[in-house]
Design a protein around this motif. Sequence first.
Motif, PDB file in Angstrom:
ATOM      1  N   GLY A 297       0.823  -1.211   0.000  1.00  0.00           N
ATOM      2  CA  GLY A 297       0.000   0.000   0.000  1.00  0.00           C
ATOM      3  C   GLY A 297       0.847   1.247   0.000  1.00  0.00           C
ATOM      4  N   GLU A 298       1.419   1.558   1.159  1.00  0.00           N
ATOM      5  CA  GLU A 298       2.171   2.806   1.285  1.00  0.00           C
ATOM      6  C   GLU A 298       3.419   2.829   0.411  1.00  0.00           C
ATOM      7  OE1 GLU A 298       2.979   3.480   5.405  1.00  0.00           O
ATOM      8  OE2 GLU A 298       0.863   3.328   6.005  1.00  0.00           O
ATOM      9  N   ASP A 299       4.138   1.700   0.352  1.00  0.00           N
ATOM     10  CA  ASP A 299       5.365   1.679  -0.449  1.00  0.00           C
ATOM     11  C   ASP A 299       5.066   1.862  -1.935  1.00  0.00           C
ATOM     12  OD1 ASP A 299       6.587   1.264   1.921  1.00  0.00           O
ATOM     13  OD2 ASP A 299       7.330  -0.758   1.495  1.00  0.00           O
ATOM     14  N   LEU A 300       4.042   1.160  -2.429  1.00  0.00           N
ATOM     15  CA  LEU A 300       3.667   1.319  -3.838  1.00  0.00           C
ATOM     16  C   LEU A 300       3.126   2.720  -4.094  1.00  0.00           C
ATOM     17  CD1 LEU A 300       2.000  -2.104  -4.746  1.00  0.00           C
ATOM     18  CD2 LEU A 300       4.220  -1.260  -5.467  1.00  0.00           C
ATOM     19  N   HIS A 301       2.400   3.265  -3.106  1.00  0.00           N
ATOM     20  CA  HIS A 301       1.873   4.624  -3.268  1.00  0.00           C
ATOM     21  C   HIS A 301       3.009   5.635  -3.347  1.00  0.00           C
ATOM     22  CE1 HIS A 301      -0.103   8.434  -1.954  1.00  0.00           C
ATOM     23  NE2 HIS A 301      -1.006   8.000  -2.810  1.00  0.00           N
ATOM     24  N   LYS A 302       4.064   5.426  -2.579  1.00  0.00           N
ATOM     25  CA  LYS A 302       5.220   6.318  -2.644  1.00  0.00           C
ATOM     26  C   LYS A 302       5.849   6.271  -4.036  1.00  0.00           C
ATOM     27  CE  LYS A 302       9.716   7.259  -0.522  1.00  0.00           C
ATOM     28  NZ  LYS A 302      10.697   6.824   0.510  1.00  0.00           N
ATOM     29  N   ARG A 303       5.989   5.070  -4.588  1.00  0.00           N
ATOM     30  CA  ARG A 303       6.528   4.937  -5.952  1.00  0.00           C
ATOM     31  C   ARG A 303       5.597   5.602  -6.966  1.00  0.00           C
ATOM     32  NH1 ARG A 303       7.342  -1.303  -6.658  1.00  0.00           N
ATOM     33  NH2 ARG A 303       7.580  -0.626  -8.832  1.00  0.00           N
ATOM     34  N   GLU A 304       4.303   5.492  -6.709  1.00  0.00           N
ATOM     35  CA  GLU A 304       3.317   6.130  -7.593  1.00  0.00           C
ATOM     36  C   GLU A 304       3.475   7.648  -7.577  1.00  0.00           C
ATOM     37  OE1 GLU A 304      -1.511   6.620  -7.600  1.00  0.00           O
ATOM     38  OE2 GLU A 304      -0.657   4.785  -6.747  1.00  0.00           O
ATOM     39  N   GLN A 305       3.681   8.217  -6.385  1.00  0.00           N
ATOM     40  CA  GLN A 305       3.865   9.663  -6.282  1.00  0.00           C
ATOM     41  C   GLN A 305       5.146  10.106  -6.977  1.00  0.00           C
ATOM     42  OE1 GLN A 305       1.397  11.703  -5.099  1.00  0.00           O
ATOM     43  NE2 GLN A 305       0.389   9.710  -5.170  1.00  0.00           N
ATOM     44  N   GLU A 306       6.181   9.296  -6.901  1.00  0.00           N
ATOM     45  CA  GLU A 306       7.421   9.605  -7.622  1.00  0.00           C
ATOM     46  C   GLU A 306       7.187   9.589  -9.125  1.00  0.00           C
ATOM     47  OE1 GLU A 306       9.958   6.583  -6.113  1.00  0.00           O
ATOM     48  OE2 GLU A 306      10.430   7.643  -4.240  1.00  0.00           O
ATOM     49  N   ALA A 307       6.335   8.665  -9.573  1.00  0.00           N
ATOM     50  CA  ALA A 307       5.995   8.606 -10.996  1.00  0.00           C
ATOM     51  C   ALA A 307       5.185   9.830 -11.409  1.00  0.00           C
ATOM     52  CB  ALA A 307       5.216   7.326 -11.301  1.00  0.00           C
ATOM     53  N   TYR A 308       4.307  10.305 -10.519  1.00  0.00           N
ATOM     54  CA  TYR A 308       3.542  11.526 -10.796  1.00  0.00           C
ATOM     55  C   TYR A 308       4.474  12.735 -10.922  1.00  0.00           C
ATOM     56  CZ  TYR A 308      -1.430  10.382 -10.697  1.00  0.00           C
ATOM     57  OH  TYR A 308      -2.693   9.926 -11.029  1.00  0.00           O
ATOM     58  N   ALA A 309       5.536  12.763 -10.124  1.00  0.00           N
ATOM     59  CA  ALA A 309       6.501  13.862 -10.229  1.00  0.00           C
ATOM     60  C   ALA A 309       7.164  13.857 -11.599  1.00  0.00           C
ATOM     61  CB  ALA A 309       7.548  13.741  -9.122  1.00  0.00           C
ATOM     62  N   ARG A 310       7.425  12.661 -12.136  1.00  0.00           N
ATOM     63  CA  ARG A 310       8.014  12.575 -13.482  1.00  0.00           C
ATOM     64  C   ARG A 310       7.007  13.031 -14.541  1.00  0.00           C
ATOM     65  NH1 ARG A 310      10.749   8.459 -10.760  1.00  0.00           N
ATOM     66  NH2 ARG A 310       9.160   6.872 -11.079  1.00  0.00           N
ATOM     67  N   ILE A 311       5.723  12.760 -14.307  1.00  0.00           N
ATOM     68  CA  ILE A 311       4.694  13.272 -15.217  1.00  0.00           C
ATOM     69  C   ILE A 311       4.689  14.792 -15.198  1.00  0.00           C
ATOM     70  CG2 ILE A 311       2.195  13.473 -15.589  1.00  0.00           C
ATOM     71  CD1 ILE A 311       1.895  10.604 -14.650  1.00  0.00           C
ATOM     72  N   ASP A 312       4.769  15.358 -14.006  1.00  0.00           N
ATOM     73  CA  ASP A 312       4.774  16.815 -13.870  1.00  0.00           C
ATOM     74  C   ASP A 312       5.948  17.431 -14.622  1.00  0.00           C
ATOM     75  OD1 ASP A 312       3.570  19.206 -12.536  1.00  0.00           O
ATOM     76  OD2 ASP A 312       5.555  19.333 -11.653  1.00  0.00           O
ATOM     77  N   ASP A 313       7.109  16.819 -14.499  1.00  0.00           N
ATOM     78  CA  ASP A 313       8.286  17.307 -15.232  1.00  0.00           C
ATOM     79  C   ASP A 313       8.052  17.255 -16.730  1.00  0.00           C
ATOM     80  OD1 ASP A 313       9.638  17.780 -12.886  1.00  0.00           O
ATOM     81  OD2 ASP A 313      10.739  15.877 -12.920  1.00  0.00           O
ATOM     82  N   MET A 314       7.443  16.170 -17.182  1.00  0.00           N
ATOM     83  CA  MET A 314       7.192  16.015 -18.609  1.00  0.00           C
ATOM     84  C   MET A 314       6.200  17.062 -19.113  1.00  0.00           C
ATOM     85  SD  MET A 314       5.162  12.974 -20.526  1.00  0.00           S
ATOM     86  CE  MET A 314       3.729  13.516 -19.612  1.00  0.00           C
ATOM     87  N   LEU A 315       5.120  17.298 -18.354  1.00  0.00           N
ATOM     88  CA  LEU A 315       4.088  18.228 -18.804  1.00  0.00           C
ATOM     89  C   LEU A 315       4.571  19.675 -18.822  1.00  0.00           C
ATOM     90  CD1 LEU A 315       0.819  16.900 -17.104  1.00  0.00           C
ATOM     91  CD2 LEU A 315       1.737  16.381 -19.357  1.00  0.00           C
ATOM     92  N   ASN A 316       5.687  19.957 -18.181  1.00  0.00           N
ATOM     93  CA  ASN A 316       6.236  21.308 -18.178  1.00  0.00           C
ATOM     94  C   ASN A 316       7.503  21.427 -19.023  1.00  0.00           C
ATOM     95  OD1 ASN A 316       4.377  22.706 -16.332  1.00  0.00           O
ATOM     96  ND2 ASN A 316       5.132  21.260 -14.821  1.00  0.00           N
ATOM     97  N   SER A 317       7.707  20.455 -19.896  1.00  0.00           N
ATOM     98  CA  SER A 317       8.924  20.441 -20.705  1.00  0.00           C
ATOM     99  C   SER A 317       8.683  21.022 -22.094  1.00  0.00           C
ATOM    100  CB  SER A 317       9.439  19.005 -20.848  1.00  0.00           C
ATOM    101  OG  SER A 317       8.549  18.221 -21.641  1.00  0.00           O
ATOM    102  N   ASP A 318       9.723  21.582 -22.673  1.00  0.00           N
ATOM    103  CA  ASP A 318       9.654  22.094 -24.044  1.00  0.00           C
ATOM    104  C   ASP A 318       9.339  20.973 -25.033  1.00  0.00           C
ATOM    105  OD1 ASP A 318      10.195  24.648 -23.181  1.00  0.00           O
ATOM    106  OD2 ASP A 318      12.349  24.517 -23.570  1.00  0.00           O
ATOM    107  N   ARG A 319       9.801  19.778 -24.715  1.00  0.00           N
ATOM    108  CA  ARG A 319       9.550  18.643 -25.607  1.00  0.00           C
ATOM    109  C   ARG A 319       8.058  18.332 -25.697  1.00  0.00           C
ATOM    110  NH1 ARG A 319      13.129  13.083 -25.401  1.00  0.00           N
ATOM    111  NH2 ARG A 319      12.223  12.082 -27.254  1.00  0.00           N
ATOM    112  N   TYR A 320       7.374  18.426 -24.567  1.00  0.00           N
ATOM    113  CA  TYR A 320       5.925  18.208 -24.553  1.00  0.00           C
ATOM    114  C   TYR A 320       5.206  19.301 -25.324  1.00  0.00           C
ATOM    115  CZ  TYR A 320       1.198  17.881 -22.508  1.00  0.00           C
ATOM    116  OH  TYR A 320      -0.159  17.802 -22.323  1.00  0.00           O
TER     117      TYR A 320
END
Length: 492
Positions: free
Chosen positions: A308-331
């Motif tokens: 639960g919590e461990d997978l959720h932490k990994r999920e939040q880290e993945a969301y941070a990578r989404i955020d980086d992507m959505l604010n990139s010039d490449r996107y």
Amino acid sequence: MGIEIEDKFDVPPDYAIPDLSGLADVVGPKSYQLVALYYDTPDLRLATRGITLRRRRGGSDPGWHLKLPKAKGARQEITHPLTRSTKIVPPELAELVRAYTRGAELQPVAELDTRRSVTVLLDGDTKLVEIADDHVKGTVFQDEPKIVRWREVEAELLAEDRRAFLAKVGKRLRKAGATPSAAGSKLAKLLEPAPLPKAPTEPGTAGETVVAYLAGQVAALLAQDPRVRRAEEDAVHQMRVAARRLRSALKAFKSIVTDTGQIQDELRRLGAVLGEARDLEVIRARFARELAGLQPELVTGPIQTRLGEDLHKREQEAYARIDDMLNSDRYYALLNALDQLVSAPSLGRAAAKPAQDKLSAVAAANWARVTKAYDTAQAIEDPERRETAMHDVRKAAKRARYTAEALQPTLGGSMAKLAKLAEDIQEILGAHQDGVVAQETLAKEAESARQAGEDTFTYGLLIGIERNTAEQAHADFPRVWAETLKAVKKVL
């Protein structure tokens, strides 16, 4: 945040709101003075897409308001408390329109000074509809400032389950001389932004059908962007599906819309980043359901924390990578390329052919890819390599499904049937694959638990559940495949 459902009407200066007491209890009118400052890019990228971002003083809801199109007659409204500055848009709202601004600066473009008279229609204590009678003075700041005055009436639904009542109110207003407004908002009426350019395709051609589908999926992807940034439920999944559908269509219709290899590569990258968070979200929910279904005495050790919590932490880290992507010039470059794709695509000779003839052939060819992938997989003797090859069958079935769905508006019910048949293959192979992946995840987590000295009994139980799910799907597949082949022959 809320969903705004309203009907807008243009009315002459001497218009009189009709007597509505026969429809419901009437409260009002009550008058307000509203002053709203609107923000956009210099080239009106928000207004062109039907988006409004404003800072409003006066009335019952002063503050910042961002309105995003949701469906015909409905918009999603996101609010933020009023700030002192009129020059700086709150970062939380500026973030939500980045898919449209793409790095361009937001600045004041217009002001609306509205004298509003509000009447509320009620059923007992339940507010049904609010009618706003607005006398508007609009000032445009771009180029040479100009001032425009007009009057309009809005009927906004306050009780979502009473849409039929809103229609009755609209009918009464029209009978008194109101006409439905062609503008989606006051700002659109004031600025009159140029419509989005459309591809020069001929009616009834394959090119028209394909480009219209692509445009719809681009719009769907853009609509999910703010929702993903807010981490709203199912938003990542919906954005990923739009990216997959776009990529699948570009592959399937490569003879109609050409030279899209780079866009496909960027859509693949986008889907992969979104997929990481989505897959973690799905598997975490899957394990939570399975644990909840076990007797309490069978749940040993801190397994709920690990799954639960461990997978959720990994999920939040993945969301941070989404955020980086959505604010990139490449996107942003991808979004620009998608705009170009639907407004000025590179069309092949097949685009000019009649839709019925050309697209029927495309649908048949994409189903043929499914059967070819299946035959290739079954010819492999090594069981592990055969299972890997069956994943290609699943991918081919997904592409056949998306292709059929894209062609349904043109080719009718046969494509709906083909899409459903392809989805059946996709889902049963997916159930097997998901069970296999879940077993692998559980085995890794169990090893970590074992090294930490934790009880791993429950991991074994869950692995057994997942193995049974995978084996059941594997056993059912031959029957589903045979039934599907028989049904597809009738469709194609």
